[in-house]
Scaffold this active site. Structure first.
Site, PDB file in Angstrom:
ATOM      1  N   THR A 157       0.827  -1.207   0.000  1.00  0.00           N
ATOM      2  CA  THR A 157       0.000   0.000   0.000  1.00  0.00           C
ATOM      3  C   THR A 157       0.856   1.248   0.000  1.00  0.00           C
ATOM      4  O   THR A 157       0.448   2.291  -0.526  1.00  0.00           O
ATOM      5  CB  THR A 157      -0.953  -0.010   1.210  1.00  0.00           C
ATOM      6  OG1 THR A 157      -1.659  -1.255   1.237  1.00  0.00           O
ATOM      7  CG2 THR A 157      -1.949   1.126   1.142  1.00  0.00           C
ATOM      8  N   TYR A 193       4.735 -12.257   5.825  1.00  0.00           N
ATOM      9  CA  TYR A 193       3.594 -11.805   5.032  1.00  0.00           C
ATOM     10  C   TYR A 193       3.341 -12.803   3.907  1.00  0.00           C
ATOM     11  O   TYR A 193       4.187 -12.981   3.028  1.00  0.00           O
ATOM     12  CB  TYR A 193       3.908 -10.415   4.483  1.00  0.00           C
ATOM     13  CG  TYR A 193       2.840  -9.769   3.626  1.00  0.00           C
ATOM     14  CD1 TYR A 193       1.525 -10.214   3.610  1.00  0.00           C
ATOM     15  CD2 TYR A 193       3.165  -8.669   2.836  1.00  0.00           C
ATOM     16  CE1 TYR A 193       0.562  -9.594   2.830  1.00  0.00           C
ATOM     17  CE2 TYR A 193       2.214  -8.033   2.056  1.00  0.00           C
ATOM     18  CZ  TYR A 193       0.911  -8.501   2.057  1.00  0.00           C
ATOM     19  OH  TYR A 193      -0.032  -7.887   1.280  1.00  0.00           O
ATOM     20  N   LYS A 211       1.097 -12.161   8.666  1.00  0.00           N
ATOM     21  CA  LYS A 211       0.025 -11.429   8.005  1.00  0.00           C
ATOM     22  C   LYS A 211      -0.462 -12.317   6.863  1.00  0.00           C
ATOM     23  O   LYS A 211       0.296 -12.659   5.962  1.00  0.00           O
ATOM     24  CB  LYS A 211       0.524 -10.090   7.459  1.00  0.00           C
ATOM     25  CG  LYS A 211      -0.519  -9.351   6.625  1.00  0.00           C
ATOM     26  CD  LYS A 211       0.062  -8.109   5.957  1.00  0.00           C
ATOM     27  CE  LYS A 211      -0.951  -7.472   5.010  1.00  0.00           C
ATOM     28  NZ  LYS A 211      -0.385  -6.313   4.278  1.00  0.00           N
TER      29      LYS A 211
END
Length: 327
Positions: free
Chosen positions: A52, A140, A168
């Protein structure tokens, strides 16, 4: 390194923060304002230099600027987690060491992308990073971006590495978190990376979410996670349902293009993204405006007058003029 103090520090709603740009450069003033606003709205933590945050297009110097400014402004009020993973183990070690040196609380390390290592190769990758840099690591797993997925047996092997404190999971696979939480107990922090299923994830054993929509609605996201923590699934579901139209709008194009447009409509950043990303298509812009409008006045107190004057909101514009946005 023990898990309990880290778990107490890293949980709940964690914003996957955008990196604001202005005239092609990182806009540190807007970044600082975003960090302050997020914390004032009650967010539980911040994640910078992730997908992001457009990390693939940030230079080494820009990453340092973003990390340093975020840590400085956060000033220990919330944990700051830095995305440091690449598909090069050597580069990942360097980025993780820099995050440690500039005061990050943890590193978010993605599974190596594009070169598609084997399960054993991924274990060696994380093992080597953890051995070289003393900083808590969150692994992740995002197969849609990387082309590789962590097998349950691999996660069991990663549990033997003390420096790895959590995961995550951006798969959106809810049965997975139930199995992982059952098999590994309290060994890891479990974070969702998928806003659409965050409510389910956090009622099935998860500890929080690294959230894109929290860029726009930090207070609502924090309240939803607080409801999960206190064992109130009815309140959490109601809050999540309030977020669903906006989550859907933010998934219409590649992240972070839509969320940057939404922040622009709220008067908080410019919509600028870096190539190969480009700004949203008109249809997406209209859908985002409609989704923002869906929030009532308790959460939307203002919208940028400049954005309205530019005609970017469409017929369903959110009304008001202040920048006291509380979504």
């Amino acid at each position: 390194m023990t898990i309990d103090p880290i778990r107490a520090r890293i949980s709940g709603a964690l914003t996957a923060l955008v990196t604001p740009f202005r005239d092609g450069e990182v806009d540190l003033k807007s970044l600082a304002a975003l960090v302050d606003w997020q914390i004032a709205e009650g967010i539980d933590g911040l994640v910078v230099c992730g997908t992001t945050g457009e990390a693939p297009t940030l230079s080494w110097h820009e990453r340092i600027l973003v990390i340093r400014k975020t840590v400085q402004v956060a000033a220990g009020r919330v944990p700051v987690i830095v995305g440091t993973g690449t598909n090069s183990t050597e580069s990942t070690i360097a980025f993780t060491a820099a995050a440690r040196d500039f005061g990050a609380d943890a590193a978010l390390v993605v599974t190596p992308y594009y070169n598609k290592p084997s399960q054993s190769g991924m274990v060696r990758h994380f093992e080597t990073v953890a051995a070289k840099v003393e900083l808590p690591i969150l692994v992740y797993n995002v197969p849609s971006r990387t082309g590789v997925d962590l097998a349950p047996a691999t996660i069991k092997r990663l549990a033997a590495i003390p420096g790895i404190v959590g995961f995550k999971d951006a798969t959106g696979d809810l049965p997975r978190i139930m199995t992982l939480a059952r098999n590994h107990g309290d060994r890891f922090i479990w974070l969702s990376g998928h806003d659409a299923t965050a409510f389910g994830y956090n009622t099935m054993g998860g500890n929080g979410t690294v959230s894109v929509v929290a860029n726009i609605a930090p207070r609502l996201c924090a309240e939803m996670h607080a409801a999960c923590r206190r064992g109130d699934p009815h309140a959490a579901r109601s809050l999540h349902n309030r977020l669903r139209p906006l989550i859907a709008a933010l998934e219409l194009e590649t992240n972070p293009v839509p969320v940057k447009h939404a922040l622009h409509l709220l008067g908080r950043t410019r919509p600028d993204v870096r190539l190969p990303l480009v700004e949203v298509e008109p249809e997406t812009a209209s859908a985002i405006g409609d989704a923002l409008q869906a929030f009532d006045d308790r959460w939307t107190e203002g919208i940028s007058g400049a954005a309205r004057a530019a005609g970017t909101m469409g017929p369903a514009a959110v009304t008001g003029g202040s920048h006291r946005t509380r979504i």
